[in-house]
Design an enzyme around this catalytic site. Structure first.
Site, mmCIF file in Angstrom:
data_model
loop_
_atom_site.group_PDB
_atom_site.id
_atom_site.type_symbol
_atom_site.label_atom_id
_atom_site.label_comp_id
_atom_site.label_asym_id
_atom_site.label_seq_id
_atom_site.Cartn_x
_atom_site.Cartn_y
_atom_site.Cartn_z
ATOM 1 N N SER A 115 51.316 44.213 36.615
ATOM 2 C CA SER A 115 51.905 42.900 36.373
ATOM 3 C C SER A 115 52.535 42.318 37.636
ATOM 4 C CB SER A 115 52.908 43.029 35.224
ATOM 5 O OG SER A 115 53.016 41.815 34.570
ATOM 6 N N TRP A 172 47.541 35.677 28.856
ATOM 7 C CA TRP A 172 48.533 35.061 29.761
ATOM 8 C C TRP A 172 48.123 35.337 31.219
ATOM 9 C CZ3 TRP A 172 52.030 31.522 29.886
ATOM 10 C CH2 TRP A 172 53.101 31.563 30.791
ATOM 11 N N HIS A 215 49.224 43.956 27.380
ATOM 12 C CA HIS A 215 49.671 43.927 28.768
ATOM 13 C C HIS A 215 50.497 45.198 29.039
ATOM 14 C CE1 HIS A 215 50.997 41.860 32.415
ATOM 15 N NE2 HIS A 215 52.247 42.217 32.140
ATOM 16 N N LYS A 217 50.760 42.193 41.430
ATOM 17 C CA LYS A 217 50.713 41.163 42.477
ATOM 18 C C LYS A 217 51.207 41.822 43.773
ATOM 19 C CE LYS A 217 52.833 37.974 39.003
ATOM 20 N NZ LYS A 217 51.842 37.645 38.040
#
Ligand code: GCU
Length: 419
Positions: free
Chosen positions: A256, A347, A397, A260
């Site tokens: 998540s 998302w 997620h 990144k």
């Protein structure tokens, strides 16, 4: 916990494929001056440095050079018979001191190293969301006294970790399985490098680098993701001196917001020989110019401290972005990179994440390397790809054993099984 809470549908967010805006026409092999890049030499000498600069000044912010900040490492705990004798556990305190302004920061590392190998072990380097104690039941790991985001389960209250948070991240940290496959793991709490809230950069490692009179990073200087990526590089520094670990076989991984971070760390630090992005979404592997799920505007509004101030120029204005995220993936060339999505995580825009890998293929091709090898996202729970790997795990997620197994298979394939 708050780390996994994701509203799948939020007002004003597009989940309609027909309105996602198609595939952006940013060709990674056309330089800013229009030159067509046709060889790997041109890529390495011209295009790659240009893209690195753009990602630094427009997206994540520039990372300061190391000067003026010293690291001291101290072994503070060890168990040479962890996991029933299968591993060595070490706790190491890293203290960063600034000779510019006397400021200090501390990061606590937790390292597990498999025993019984004939060669130094390859190692996963991954930051954690809940403190080292949240990754394991080992009572010798102290409850972190750092600042934490509160959660709904009572694990983190008044921005402090409670005893209840111990081992609460276990599902994300399958240490036993990782060790049994011959991989080491090094983790640290991401908030040790920069607490995850917008405080104008008064805490975390940024102030260590402030020049006289500077009170916050400039518009093109690093935010929190930059600080977390810097932290991953300091973990990599430490691992260079660990005899049981192969400092040339480090794998950056993150979930998540930390996915990144893993990509940005991998782009800047080539010691990460394999780079893994788990459900990294917007500002990670997912294309920014594809308007699906989280957008640049939402990122900048919800988390103003993650990216550099210049990134605000592109809120609801993705068309002006001089880069897109497939070009971040391409910065890993020729190193293998793996991107994962989860089926219930729209998302993060699963298709946008897949395309982040897909559109990096022409750059891998310059090195005669095959990328994903498929044109459409594979069925759930099917891992594809060669130098670029991808899967879409069934479920939410998260980062789970299934994901880790794919990363270990991928590393085994590229480096051989640990011996
Ligand atoms: C939020 C955020 C995402 C991020 C995620 C996470 O959902 O919008 O960009 O990846 O948190 O870090 O769990």
């Amino acid at each position: 916990t708050s780390f996994t809470a994701h509203a799948q549908e939020r007002p004003g967010i597009n989940y309609d494929e027909a309105k996602a805006g198609g595939i952006p026409n940013l060709d990674p092999l056309t330089a800013s001056d229009g030159t067509k890049i046709t060889t790997k030499e041109q890529w390495l000498e011209k295009r790659k440095p240009e893209l690195m600069k753009l990602f630094a000044s427009e997206v994540y912010g520039k990372t300061p050079e190391g000067q003026g900040v010293e690291t001291k490492a101290q072994l503070v705990g060890q168990d040479t018979a962890a996991f029933g004798g299968k591993a060595i556990m070490r706790q190491v305190k890293l203290t960063f001191s600034s000779s510019r302004n006397g400021r200090k920061a501390i990061a606590d590392l937790l390292i597990y190293i498999p025993k019984g190998l004939t060669k130094p072990a390859p190692a996963f380097v991954q930051l954690n969301f809940g403190g080292n104690h949240y990754t394991t039941s080992d009572p010798s790991i102290p409850i972190s006294d750092a600042w934490f985001r509160n959660d709904k389960d009572g694990n983190y209250v008044n921005n402090k970790a409670t005893e209840k948070s111990r081992n609460s991240g276990e599902r994300r940290w399958p240490y036993k399985e990782i060790i049994e496959r011959g991989y080491a793991v090094c983790t640290a709490y991401y908030g040790d490098f920069d607490p995850d809230f917008d405080d104008g950069f008064q805490n975390g490692v940024q102030p260590l680098f402030y020049k006289d009179g500077q009170t916050k990073p400039a518009a093109d200087e690093w935010g929190s993701i930059g600080a977390w990526a810097w932290g991953m590089s300091r973990m990599a520094d430490y691992l260079q001196g660990v005899p049981e670990v192969d400092g040339k076989k480090l794998i950056s991984v993150g979930h998540s917001r930390l996915g990144k971070t893993s990509l940005w760390a991998g782009a800047q630090d080539e010691r990460f020989g394999i780079v893994v992005s788990n459900d990294s979404g917007a500002g990670g592997a997912a294309l920014s110019k594809r308007i699906f799920g989280e957008t640049v505007a939402v990122l900048n509004k919800s988390f103003p401290h993650w990216f550099c101030d210049n990134f605000n120029k592109y809120s609801d204005n993705e068309k002006d972005l001089p880069v897109d995220q497939h070009e971040l993936i391409a910065l890993m060339t020729p190193r293998p990179v793996y991107i994962a999505s989860a089926t219930e995580d729209n998302w993060a825009d699963q298709k946008g994440e897949f395309l982040g890998g897909k559109l990096a293929e022409p750059v891998y091709a310059l090195f005669s390397l095959k990328g994903l090898g498929v044109d459409e996202p594979p069925a759930p729970d099917k891992s594809v790809g060669d130098a670029i790997g991808y899967h879409n795990r069934t479920g939410k997620h998260d980062i789970l054993l299934y994901d880790w197994e794919q990363y270990m298979n991928f590393a085994d394939k590229h480096w051989g099984k640990p011996q």
